[in-house]
Write a protein that holds these residues in place. Structure first.
Motif, PDB file in Angstrom:
ATOM      1  N   CYS A 197      27.095  15.310  20.590  1.00 24.18           N
ATOM      2  CA  CYS A 197      28.408  15.613  20.023  1.00 24.18           C
ATOM      3  C   CYS A 197      28.225  16.089  18.578  1.00 24.18           C
ATOM      4  O   CYS A 197      27.155  15.903  17.986  1.00 24.18           O
ATOM      5  CB  CYS A 197      29.311  14.389  20.084  1.00 24.18           C
ATOM      6  SG  CYS A 197      29.690  13.874  21.792  1.00 24.18           S
ATOM      7  N   CYS A 221      32.639  10.845  19.987  1.00 27.76           N
ATOM      8  CA  CYS A 221      32.700  12.127  20.710  1.00 27.76           C
ATOM      9  C   CYS A 221      34.145  12.556  21.006  1.00 27.76           C
ATOM     10  O   CYS A 221      34.497  12.882  22.139  1.00 27.76           O
ATOM     11  CB  CYS A 221      31.905  12.030  22.013  1.00 27.76           C
ATOM     12  SG  CYS A 221      31.155  13.589  22.512  1.00 27.76           S
ATOM     13  N   ARG A 222      34.975  12.534  19.966  1.00 26.06           N
ATOM     14  CA  ARG A 222      36.361  12.966  20.141  1.00 26.06           C
ATOM     15  C   ARG A 222      36.472  14.470  20.374  1.00 26.06           C
ATOM     16  O   ARG A 222      37.530  14.961  20.782  1.00 26.06           O
ATOM     17  CB  ARG A 222      37.184  12.554  18.928  1.00 26.06           C
ATOM     18  CG  ARG A 222      37.303  11.038  18.749  1.00 26.06           C
ATOM     19  CD  ARG A 222      38.177  10.688  17.545  1.00 26.06           C
ATOM     20  NE  ARG A 222      38.303   9.251  17.401  1.00 26.06           N
ATOM     21  CZ  ARG A 222      39.211   8.506  18.012  1.00 26.06           C
ATOM     22  NH1 ARG A 222      40.075   9.089  18.829  1.00 26.06           N
ATOM     23  NH2 ARG A 222      39.267   7.206  17.823  1.00 26.06           N
ATOM     24  N   ASP A 281      30.643  12.607  14.657  1.00 20.29           N
ATOM     25  CA  ASP A 281      31.605  12.278  15.721  1.00 20.29           C
ATOM     26  C   ASP A 281      30.961  11.265  16.670  1.00 20.29           C
ATOM     27  O   ASP A 281      30.539  11.604  17.767  1.00 20.29           O
ATOM     28  CB  ASP A 281      32.005  13.552  16.464  1.00 20.29           C
ATOM     29  CG  ASP A 281      33.151  13.322  17.448  1.00 20.29           C
ATOM     30  OD1 ASP A 281      33.667  12.188  17.481  1.00 20.29           O
ATOM     31  OD2 ASP A 281      33.510  14.260  18.173  1.00 20.29           O
TER      32      ASP A 281
END
Length: 524
Positions: free
Chosen positions: A448, A455-456, A452
């Motif tokens: 990611c 992992c938005r 992050d």
């Protein structure tokens, strides 16, 4: 010991049973119930069971290296030291003070040697770490640090509704049996108390562990029902009075014969207990009176009738919930737009297609949730299943599915021949995919964007299901939405859709350009 070995060979949850037996043995010592019989029982259990358990390949030396199993080993060592101290005490006829001093010396020396051993082997990585599943029992859900553990709904804390759903009337009867056991304490009762406390604590932390509370709840509930029914029968049959009178006569005779011997020592305690004895005697006299017998008989009848009614309700509920839990989870009941009830058998049909239309040595890449079904129904090798102990392995699978098409394909062609995707909405693979990305990022930190951690960047942007750029580029999204969403087509040079179920719940793709070298290496 043999039972311990069987559990280690058949069930990963043997660690809980091992520690429960060890906790029971330790609790017996704290309660002053240590004896040669208890020592022999636990020593044989641990020694024989451990020697046999380490022969199981998946267990190996973990009983002597895993931090989750070492408490039972510590109790074993403690039992040997305690038995040695008891032998010396009897041989040399040590006084109480001398025996306690000797115990402190022995256990102090053992603690010193143990500390030195731990300091010597710890830097070499001898001890295995505590798993995320175990950490999840002592920290709040979703904070174990392992996205794989946090993503499973069964790892959340249990609710009152969950206890009632699975235990029903035992939620009330088990506590009654627990208190009854406390008033008739012994070695066996000690195990029930320890088991009950541990089972409630752990099941409250993780809903799936209500399974561990079921046996002890049944045992304690049975004790409560058995003693209530036994007392009711004795009251209604008139057997409740004679033993009490006989016991009172024996106590009175014994107190007279020993009165002179313990006059001074008992006078103080008798004065302190005089109030309680007066209340007890008054209650006994009232209960043995004519009116008391009538009240006891009415209470006995009410309790028996109440238990019968509750038992009937519980039996009906047990049959109903057993039917609901026994229904196959891969065959669902659905309803069309015109109200027609249909049977959705997509999942089983997909597994049967794999069984009937793929080579016997075919490997199937799918998320681990369906691994056991693919193995059991399709009789094909799956890349991953519910045995998710290897976190890195699951993370690689998540990286393959949520990475770019090219990256995922390069991983998949070395691992599998076919890709199975759950679609159709609801809890399908695309709905789960944010968890897959987080699991992959927990091992492959560059999966990611930098910074992050959760992992938005991978997910949907709105209620219409618009994918984020990272999701849109992913291996999973392209196969899941192939020919369903405008502009989404799987690369025909890499994938070939070979099967789609009737209602689109499952899609199967054949991987093109599978690495023959990797497949031969695995077979060898």
């Amino acid at each position: 010991g043999l039972a311990y070995f069987y559990m280690a060979a058949a069930w990963g949850g043997y660690v809980f049973v091992l520690n429960m037996v060890g906790a029971h043995a330790a609790f017996l010592v704290l309660m002053g119930r240590f004896s040669s019989n208890v020592y022999l029982s636990y020593t044989l259990f641990y020694a024989i069971g451990t020697v046999l358990a380490i022969q199981v390949p998946v267990v190996g030396w973990s009983p002597l290296k895993s931090l989750e199993q070492l408490p039972a080993c510590a109790v074993f060592v403690g039992y040997q030291l305690l038995y040695y101290c008891e032998g010396i005490r009897k041989k040399k006829k040590l006084s109480r003070k001398e025996s306690w001093k000797f115990r402190f010396q022995v256990f102090g020396a053992a603690a010193l040697l143990g500390t030195m051993f731990i300091m010597a082997v710890t830097p070499k990585g001898y001890f295995g770490p505590i798993s995320s599943r175990v950490r999840g029992l002592f920290v709040p859900h979703t904070k174990t640090g392992n996205p794989l553990v946090d993503s499973v709904a069964e790892h959340q804390a249990a609710s009152q509704q969950a206890y009632w759903q699975y235990l029903h009337m035992l939620c009330f009867m088990a506590p009654i049996g627990f208190f009854m056991v406390l008033f008739r304490f012994g070695d066996a009762a000690c195990f029930l108390v320890v088991y009950a406390a541990a089972a409630y604590f752990f099941s409250h932390k993780m809903v799936r562990l209500i399974l561990l509370a079921a046996p002890i709840s049944s045992s304690l509930g049975g004790i409560a029902v058995g003693r209530i029914v036994g007392w009711s029968i004795s009251v209604l049959s008139g057997e409740d009075d004679q033993p009490r009178e006989k016991k009172d006569t024996n106590v009175e005779t014994k107190s007279k014969s020993e009165g002179k011997k313990k006059k001074k020592s008992s006078s103080t305690s008798n004065e302190g207990m005089a109030g309680f004895k007066a209340i007890s005697n008054g209650f006994n006299e009232a209960s043995n009176s004519y009116e008391g017998k009538i009240v006891k008989s009415i209470a006995a009848v009410v309790m028996c009738v109440s238990l019968y009614m509750q038992a009937s309700t519980f039996a009906t509920y047990a049959w109903r919930i057993s039917a609901s839990l026994s229904n196959p989870s891969i065959i669902l009941k659905g309803q069309t737009r015109d109200g027609k009830i249909i049977k959705v058998d997509d999942y089983r049909e997909a597994y049967w297609w794999l069984r009937d239309n793929t080579p016997e040595d075919a490997r199937v890449l799918a998320w681990w949730d369906y691994g056991y079904q693919i193995t059991g129904i399709a009789n094909r090798t799956t890349v991953a299943d519910g045995n998710t102990w290897n976190h890195e392995h699951i993370a690689l699978l998540g990286k393959c599915l949520t990475g770019s098409v090219d990256e995922g394909y390069q991983i998949a062609r070395h691992l599998a021949d076919y890709v199975l995707i759950w679609g159709g909405g609801g809890g399908d693979d695309l709905a789960k995919s944010p968890h897959l990305a987080r699991i992959a990022n927990s091992v492959y930190r560059d999966h990611c964007p930098p910074g992050d951690v959760t992992c938005r960047a991978f997910g949907v942007l709105d209620r219409q299901g618009t994918p984020s750029p990272m999701m849109e580029r992913s291996f999973l999204y392209n196969l899941h939405s192939h020919s369903l969403k405008p502009g989404v087509e799987a690369d025909p040079t890499k994938f070939k859709e070979v099967y789609r179920t009737k209602y689109g719940k499952v899609r199967i793709f054949k991987l093109l350009g599978v690495s023959r070298e990797s497949k031969n290496w695995i077979e060898e």
